[in-house]
Design an enzyme around this catalytic site. Structure first.
Site, PDB file in Angstrom:
ATOM      1  N   HIS A 130      -0.845  10.280  -3.210  1.00 26.13           N
ATOM      2  CA  HIS A 130      -2.151   9.853  -2.713  1.00 26.13           C
ATOM      3  C   HIS A 130      -3.205  10.948  -2.754  1.00 26.13           C
ATOM      4  O   HIS A 130      -4.322  10.746  -3.210  1.00 26.13           O
ATOM      5  CB  HIS A 130      -2.048   9.321  -1.279  1.00 26.13           C
ATOM      6  N   ASP A 179      -1.014   5.535  -6.433  1.00 28.01           N
ATOM      7  CA  ASP A 179      -2.153   6.457  -6.493  1.00 28.01           C
ATOM      8  C   ASP A 179      -1.787   7.521  -7.516  1.00 28.01           C
ATOM      9  O   ASP A 179      -0.676   8.050  -7.481  1.00 28.01           O
ATOM     10  CB  ASP A 179      -2.388   7.106  -5.124  1.00 28.01           C
ATOM     11  N   GLU A 211      -4.259   3.386  -8.982  1.00 29.17           N
ATOM     12  CA  GLU A 211      -5.587   3.904  -8.626  1.00 29.17           C
ATOM     13  C   GLU A 211      -5.820   5.257  -9.272  1.00 29.17           C
ATOM     14  O   GLU A 211      -4.991   6.161  -9.171  1.00 29.17           O
ATOM     15  CB  GLU A 211      -5.720   4.056  -7.102  1.00 29.17           C
ATOM     16  N   HIS A 228       0.828  -1.201   0.000  1.00 33.78           N
ATOM     17  CA  HIS A 228       0.000   0.000   0.000  1.00 33.78           C
ATOM     18  C   HIS A 228       0.867   1.258   0.000  1.00 33.78           C
ATOM     19  O   HIS A 228       1.553   1.534   0.976  1.00 33.78           O
ATOM     20  CB  HIS A 228      -0.894  -0.038   1.248  1.00 33.78           C
ATOM     21  N   GLU A 239       1.387  -0.615  -5.176  1.00 32.52           N
ATOM     22  CA  GLU A 239       0.316   0.326  -5.493  1.00 32.52           C
ATOM     23  C   GLU A 239       0.821   1.697  -5.927  1.00 32.52           C
ATOM     24  O   GLU A 239       1.799   2.211  -5.385  1.00 32.52           O
ATOM     25  CB  GLU A 239      -0.580   0.509  -4.254  1.00 32.52           C
TER      26      GLU A 239
HETATM   27 CA    CA Z   1      -4.889   3.901  -2.971  1.00 31.50          CA
END
Ligand code: CA
Length: 337
Positions: free
Chosen positions: A71, A58, A164, A29, A56
């Site tokens: 993020h 973002d 994301e 994460h 991950e």
């Molecule tokens: Ca995320």
């Protein structure tokens, strides 16, 4: 003979379960964000070295249409933007990524997350990497993919990406199609279809549908999509048989906050697992809840330890993967099973 039959039956069951369920995964994460400032290339390299299956990203867009890995759509929590660019905040006092060029963003010192308490800057997770120490820069999506693909090459591995789309409606209102830009970058780096090691995630239901029905067909792509969900009102319709069936028409995976699977207010004597994992599985979706943290207030009362929390989710609730700030601990937990 009886024992022999039992052994054969056990082998049959094991092979059946291996066939039925793909291997459980660990998603880093924001990288190894429990140890290094989130979304820095350093945190991603560390997550890779720790054996995460997916890392991950973002994604947010800059003023000059570059896709960067961060993020928040604002810079205030994780950088020194207020010091370096006085007068560039919007009326709400925040500095938006979308108001800065990539060249400007590259001058910022990225750091462990901070918040302002009574006018003072304070590190949000006090036991993590000291905020303001060393030097960290924001990375573009391309730079991060090149890091992961480069490490896959040099270490003979196949670690996946888990991008994301952040606040797609905000980006569209600002005149920028973030999803289309993200797909373009992914295609350039060879991520095209469901066999490629990528899950593309977003909290926006309308964007999941737009990706599946319009953007991916236009780009001749067919990636695994993950619908994220929180406890907010806008997601409530999903949490039943009909809702999960509808989500499963568009998404390949479901990423709920972990309290939707086990209510955080429960204690050890009374742990109830919701039927969301089963409903998602019944509709062809993998389940990857977020976010698993072993530090400050990260372990709910019902779990005795971080490992116990992981056990509840991986093996009692039966999830297929988890998002964690501490990928080393989840990798170790799974390897001990
Ligand atoms: Ca995320």
């Amino acid at each position: 003979m009886k024992i022999c039959h039992k052994i054969i039956f056990a082998i049959f069951l094991v092979s059946l379960s291996m066939y039925s369920f793909p291997q459980k995964i660990v998603v880093a994460h924001r990288g190894a964000s429990g140890y290094l400032p989130e979304h820095t290339l350093q945190a991603k390299a560390m997550a890779f070295a720790m054996g995460a299956d997916y890392i991950e990203q973002d994604l947010v867009m800059t003023r000059d249409d570059q896709v960067v890995v961060i993020h928040d759509i604002t810079l205030d929590r994780t950088s020194d933007v207020a010091l370096q660019y006085p007068g560039r905040a919007r009326e709400d006092g925040r500095h938006y990524v979308i108001d800065f060029s990539l060249e400007e963003l590259k001058t910022l010192n990225m750091r462990e997350g901070e918040r302002t308490v009574d006018g003072e800057r304070q590190q949000i997770y006090p036991n993590r990497f000291p905020s303001g120490s060393s030097t960290f820069r924001i990375a573009t999506f391309s730079e991060e993919i090149e890091l992961i693909q480069g490490l896959n090459y040099s270490m003979n591995k196949s670690v996946g990406i888990y991008p994301e789309i952040k606040s797609p409606e905000f980006h569209l209102a600002e005149g920028k199609d973030l999803s289309a830009a993200v797909l373009k970058v992914m295609k350039e780096y060879g991520y095209n279809n469901k066999r490629d090691k990528v899950f593309l995630q977003t909290f926006s239901w309308s964007e999941i549908k737009r990706l599946r029905e319009i953007l991916m067909p236009e780009a001749e792509m067919d990636l695994n999509l993950v619908m994220l969900a929180g406890t907010e009102e806008e997601y409530q319709w999903m949490f039943n048989r009909e809702g999960m069936r509808e989500v499963g028409r568009y998404a390949d995976g479901f990423g709920p906050t972990k309290s939707l699977i086990i209510d955080t207010s429960l204690d050890k004597e009374r742990v109830i697992i919701s039927d969301l994992v089963k409903l998602a599985h019944d509709n062809g979706m993998q389940v990857h809840p977020y976010t698993f943290r072993s530090d400050t207030r990260g372990i709910p009362d019902y779990a005795e330890s971080f490992d116990d929390l992981l056990r509840y989710f991986y093996f009692e609730a039966g999830v297929d993967g988890i998002f964690t700030d501490f990928p080393d601990q989840a990798v170790k937990f799974l390897s001990n099973q």
